[in-house]
Design a protein around this motif. Structure first.
Motif, short mmCIF file in Angstrom:
data_model
loop_
_atom_site.label_atom_id
_atom_site.label_comp_id
_atom_site.label_asym_id
_atom_site.label_seq_id
_atom_site.Cartn_x
_atom_site.Cartn_y
_atom_site.Cartn_z
N ARG A 128 34.79 22.16 3.57
CA ARG A 128 34.83 23.98 3.29
C ARG A 128 34.08 23.15 2.03
NH1 ARG A 128 31.61 26.95 6.12
NH2 ARG A 128 31.31 29.10 5.07
N THR A 129 32.31 23.96 1.98
CA THR A 129 32.33 24.15 0.85
C THR A 129 31.95 25.77 -0.14
OG1 THR A 129 29.74 23.80 -0.35
CG2 THR A 129 29.68 24.13 1.82
N ASP A 130 31.89 26.01 -0.90
CA ASP A 130 31.74 27.15 -0.82
C ASP A 130 30.38 27.39 -0.63
OD1 ASP A 130 34.65 27.46 -2.56
OD2 ASP A 130 33.71 27.05 -3.81
N SER A 131 29.19 27.28 -0.79
CA SER A 131 27.79 27.44 0.10
C SER A 131 27.21 26.80 -0.08
CB SER A 131 27.41 28.30 -1.47
OG SER A 131 27.42 27.41 -3.02
N ILE A 132 25.96 27.02 0.04
CA ILE A 132 24.29 25.26 0.67
C ILE A 132 23.91 25.93 0.49
CG2 ILE A 132 23.48 24.06 2.66
CD1 ILE A 132 25.56 24.16 4.97
N VAL A 133 22.87 25.41 -1.07
CA VAL A 133 21.66 25.63 -1.94
C VAL A 133 20.94 24.60 -0.95
CG1 VAL A 133 21.37 26.17 -4.35
CG2 VAL A 133 23.70 26.93 -2.84
N ILE A 134 19.64 25.49 -0.98
CA ILE A 134 18.01 24.05 -0.31
C ILE A 134 17.21 25.02 -1.79
CG2 ILE A 134 16.84 24.25 0.82
CD1 ILE A 134 18.62 25.23 3.26
N VAL A 135 16.75 23.46 -2.26
CA VAL A 135 15.91 23.48 -3.24
C VAL A 135 14.65 22.10 -2.72
CG1 VAL A 135 15.51 23.11 -5.72
CG2 VAL A 135 17.86 23.58 -4.83
N CYS A 136 13.48 23.66 -2.85
CA CYS A 136 12.55 22.62 -2.22
C CYS A 136 11.85 23.31 -3.16
CB CYS A 136 12.08 24.30 -1.29
SG CYS A 136 13.01 24.66 0.05
N ILE A 137 10.92 21.78 -3.66
CA ILE A 137 10.15 21.31 -4.58
C ILE A 137 8.97 21.68 -4.46
CG2 ILE A 137 9.72 19.86 -6.81
CD1 ILE A 137 13.18 19.00 -6.26
N GLY A 138 7.49 21.75 -5.48
CA GLY A 138 6.48 21.43 -4.92
C GLY A 138 5.86 23.32 -5.73
N THR A 139 4.61 23.10 -5.68
CA THR A 139 3.94 23.80 -6.30
C THR A 139 2.19 24.76 -5.19
OG1 THR A 139 2.37 24.35 -7.38
CG2 THR A 139 2.72 23.07 -7.28
N ASP A 140 2.48 25.51 -4.82
CA ASP A 140 1.01 26.08 -3.64
C ASP A 140 0.25 25.58 -4.64
OD1 ASP A 140 1.52 27.98 -6.05
OD2 ASP A 140 0.98 29.34 -4.41
N ARG A 141 -0.10 25.35 -5.84
CA ARG A 141 -1.64 25.06 -6.20
C ARG A 141 -1.84 23.68 -6.54
NH1 ARG A 141 -2.76 28.36 -10.74
NH2 ARG A 141 -0.99 29.46 -10.90
N SER A 142 -0.95 23.04 -5.14
CA SER A 142 -1.80 20.95 -4.52
C SER A 142 -1.09 21.63 -3.14
CB SER A 142 -0.65 20.32 -5.27
OG SER A 142 -1.09 19.31 -4.91
N THR A 143 -2.36 21.32 -2.57
CA THR A 143 -1.39 21.31 -0.52
C THR A 143 -0.51 20.26 0.00
OG1 THR A 143 -4.59 21.48 -0.60
CG2 THR A 143 -3.06 21.29 1.70
N GLY A 144 -0.28 19.26 -0.75
CA GLY A 144 -0.15 18.12 -0.28
C GLY A 144 0.88 18.84 -1.00
N ASP A 145 1.30 18.85 -2.27
CA ASP A 145 3.25 19.17 -3.11
C ASP A 145 3.16 20.76 -2.50
OD1 ASP A 145 4.68 18.06 -4.92
OD2 ASP A 145 3.65 19.14 -6.35
N ALA A 146 2.34 21.12 -1.93
CA ALA A 146 3.23 22.47 -0.60
C ALA A 146 4.44 22.70 0.13
CB ALA A 146 2.04 23.33 -0.64
N LEU A 147 4.26 21.40 0.12
CA LEU A 147 5.55 21.33 1.38
C LEU A 147 6.85 21.91 1.02
CD1 LEU A 147 5.78 20.35 4.30
CD2 LEU A 147 7.15 18.12 3.12
N GLY A 148 6.94 21.26 0.08
CA GLY A 148 9.09 22.04 -0.47
C GLY A 148 9.08 23.99 -0.21
#
Length: 209
Positions: free
Chosen positions: A40-60
């Motif tokens: 058991r972990t206290d929390s699951i954290v999802i970090v989605c990295i990227g920027t909407d200023r670049s189409t490919g980098d907007a995946l996160g």
């Protein structure tokens, strides 16, 4: 399979599947479930990295926004509205460390690869290495990672990311977000069952003559 069974099972190596595969969501969800912590972990954290200023980098950020709409049993950082990128990544990771106790972190990012690998999603142990494709030095993120190969590497990476097809990125984000949501939902259910089984086992002990 419950968490007790998974505790004795070897963790899988990095798993790759094309987002258009008919079983992409089902099998990716199963693989992510195997990568989640058996204790058991206290929390699951999802970090989605990227920027909407670049189409490919907007995946996160797209994955982050789609996940938020699904309301997962996890904390999501990095959306189209509030992206996590090179400028604020250190600040966000410091905030996570202060806010969450013993978080299990899932790092999400886009990456570049060979032509025949475009469209493939990878899930595996260890962190994502944001900025590696464009020669940036950024902190590694995650106990496990989920990445999507959005375009071809090797030449003018910034230009390639900016000229990636939005249709491809949207479809990959859908598969990744739904797979993550399903695996986290199943993980929460498994944990509840484990807790109930442990309580029942304790009750049985109390009833022994």
């Amino acid at each position: 399979m419950n968490l007790r069974d998974k505790f004795f099972q070897k963790k899988p190596s990095a798993y790759r599947i094309h987002h258009e595969d008919d079983l992409a969501i089902e099998t990716l969800s199963e693989r992510i479930s195997l990568l989640l912590p058996t204790r058991r972990t206290d929390s699951i954290v999802i970090v989605c990295i990227g920027t909407d200023r670049s189409t490919g980098d907007a995946l996160g950020p797209l994955v982050g926004s789609k996940l938020q709409q699904l309301q997962p049993k996890a904390t999501v950082y990095g959306t189209l509205e509030s992206p996590v990128h090179a400028v604020n990544l250190n600040e966000v990771m410091a905030s996570i460390e202060q806010t969450h106790t013993r978080p299990f972190i899932i790092g999400i990012d886009a990456c570049l690869g060979r032509l025949h690998s475009v469209g493939i999603i990878t899930a595996g142990e260890g962190p994502v290495k944001p900025g590696a494709g464009v020669k940036k030095e950024l902190p590694e993120v995650g106990d496990i990672h989920l990445t999507g190969i959005v375009n071809v590497s090797g030449f003018m990476e910034y230009f390639v990311l900016q000229n990636t097809r939005l249709n491809l990125v949207m479809k990959m984000a859908d598969v990744m977000a739904i797979s993550l949501h399903q695996s986290i939902e199943a993980y929460g259910t498994d944990m509840s069952l484990e807790k109930n089984n442990a309580l029942n086992w304790g009750d049985d002990l109390l009833q022994l003559p």
